[in-house]
Design a protein around this motif. Structure first.
Motif, PDB file in Angstrom:
ATOM      1  N   THR A   1       0.863  -1.349  -0.075  1.00 33.86           N
ATOM      2  CA  THR A   1       0.168  -0.009  -0.097  1.00 33.86           C
ATOM      3  C   THR A   1       0.860   1.305  -0.060  1.00 33.86           C
ATOM      4  N   ILE A   2       0.756   1.984  -1.048  1.00 31.56           N
ATOM      5  CA  ILE A   2       1.485   3.018  -1.182  1.00 31.56           C
ATOM      6  C   ILE A   2       0.845   4.448  -0.581  1.00 31.56           C
ATOM      7  N   ALA A   3       1.431   5.046   0.254  1.00 31.46           N
ATOM      8  CA  ALA A   3       0.640   6.108   1.289  1.00 31.46           C
ATOM      9  C   ALA A   3       1.168   7.608   0.383  1.00 31.46           C
ATOM     10  N   LEU A   4      -0.164   8.197  -0.109  1.00 25.98           N
ATOM     11  CA  LEU A   4       0.186   9.400  -0.683  1.00 25.98           C
ATOM     12  C   LEU A   4       0.509  10.705   0.038  1.00 25.98           C
ATOM     13  N   GLY A   5       0.157  10.564   1.348  1.00 27.17           N
ATOM     14  CA  GLY A   5       0.380  11.410   2.116  1.00 27.17           C
ATOM     15  C   GLY A   5      -0.111  12.748   2.081  1.00 27.17           C
ATOM     16  N   LEU A   6       0.764  13.555   2.035  1.00 22.94           N
ATOM     17  CA  LEU A   6       0.613  15.103   1.491  1.00 22.94           C
ATOM     18  C   LEU A   6       1.419  15.657   0.247  1.00 22.94           C
TER      19      LEU A   6
ATOM     20  N   ILE B   1       7.868  -0.698 -12.050  1.00 21.40           N
ATOM     21  CA  ILE B   1       8.411  -1.135 -10.821  1.00 21.40           C
ATOM     22  C   ILE B   1       7.431  -2.351 -10.418  1.00 21.40           C
ATOM     23  N   MET B   2       6.408  -2.309 -10.335  1.00 22.60           N
ATOM     24  CA  MET B   2       5.425  -3.131  -9.884  1.00 22.60           C
ATOM     25  C   MET B   2       5.229  -4.435 -11.074  1.00 22.60           C
ATOM     26  N   ARG B   3       5.659  -3.983 -12.194  1.00 21.74           N
ATOM     27  CA  ARG B   3       5.536  -5.009 -13.369  1.00 21.74           C
ATOM     28  C   ARG B   3       3.900  -6.002 -13.139  1.00 21.74           C
ATOM     29  N   GLY B   4       2.932  -5.088 -13.145  1.00 25.06           N
ATOM     30  CA  GLY B   4       1.687  -5.861 -13.252  1.00 25.06           C
ATOM     31  C   GLY B   4       1.236  -6.365 -11.929  1.00 25.06           C
ATOM     32  N   ARG B   5       1.904  -6.160 -10.987  1.00 21.06           N
ATOM     33  CA  ARG B   5       1.560  -6.846  -9.680  1.00 21.06           C
ATOM     34  C   ARG B   5       0.490  -5.835  -9.113  1.00 21.06           C
ATOM     35  N   PRO B   6      -0.428  -6.433  -8.447  1.00 19.94           N
ATOM     36  CA  PRO B   6      -1.346  -5.477  -7.573  1.00 19.94           C
ATOM     37  C   PRO B   6      -0.675  -4.940  -6.561  1.00 19.94           C
ATOM     38  N   TYR B   7      -1.378  -3.711  -6.322  1.00 23.09           N
ATOM     39  CA  TYR B   7      -0.998  -2.740  -5.157  1.00 23.09           C
ATOM     40  C   TYR B   7      -1.985  -1.907  -4.847  1.00 23.09           C
ATOM     41  N   ALA B   8      -1.930  -1.293  -3.867  1.00 24.12           N
ATOM     42  CA  ALA B   8      -3.135  -0.312  -3.215  1.00 24.12           C
ATOM     43  C   ALA B   8      -2.260   1.145  -3.177  1.00 24.12           C
TER      44      ALA B   8
END
Length: 187
Positions: free
Chosen positions: A92-97, A113-120
């Protein structure tokens, strides 16, 4: 003294059960706690396969049904997300501020970088977030598979779902969850 302020974290909620489980003396409690950690670490290797390819993991597209929590200035690094995915979890990537420029600079290579792998991605949907609308526009443009709304307004929920993303909502307590769901349903 009554006018003394002692800052306490949420961990104080567990103080009584900690003392009951590990003891009241500092040395005794720390030793017992560390022993428990060592025992659980040894058990983890034997138990890890029970989570492997579970129905939830398959639904998320991960090896394990674990979602890494977001924390600004720590989980906003694509390489960190890649390592979490490599380990079998959902990063999970924090978008923060981050403003629009920071989003593009720091996260522009995220899909590569994620090469098609799921992320949030995690967006703080409170009115106090000055970049909330910027974040929502960035999310709609990049369309990660999952979006985590960390507290606040659920009004973007329907639009994100209509864009094909799965939305997870985090509420710190049941009352706020009920309020958010009530507002989301328009009642």
């Amino acid at each position: 003294m009554q006018d003394e302020v002692i800052p306490l974290g949420v961990e104080t909620t567990f103080a009584r059960s900690f003392v009951e489980r590990f003891g009241a003396g500092t040395e005794e409690a720390i030793k017992a706690f560390m022993d428990e950690i060592r025992n659980l670490c040894h058990l983890a290797e034997a138990k890890k396969d029970c989570f492997l390819n579970s129905p939830v993991a398959r639904e998320m597209g991960t090896k394990y049904p674990f979602i890494q929590g977001a924390m600004s200035w720590i989980t906003d690094v694509p390489e960190f997300a890649s390592r979490v995915a490599d380990a079998g979890g959902l990063p999970t990537i924090a978008l923060g501020l981050m403003d629009a420029e920071a989003l593009d600079r720091r996260l522009g290579r995220l899909p590569e970088i994620m090469r098609g792998r799921p992320y949030a991605v995690n967006v703080v949907s409170l009115a106090e977030n000055p970049f909330r609308e910027t974040h929502l526009a960035w999310i709609k443009k990049h369309r990660p598979r999952f979006v985590v709304i960390a507290g606040g307004d659920l009004s973007p929920l329907r639009e994100l779902i209509e864009c094909g993303m799965e939305v997870l909502y985090i509420a710190p307590d049941e009352a706020l969850l009920k309020l958010a769901l009530k507002r989301a349903s328009g009642t």
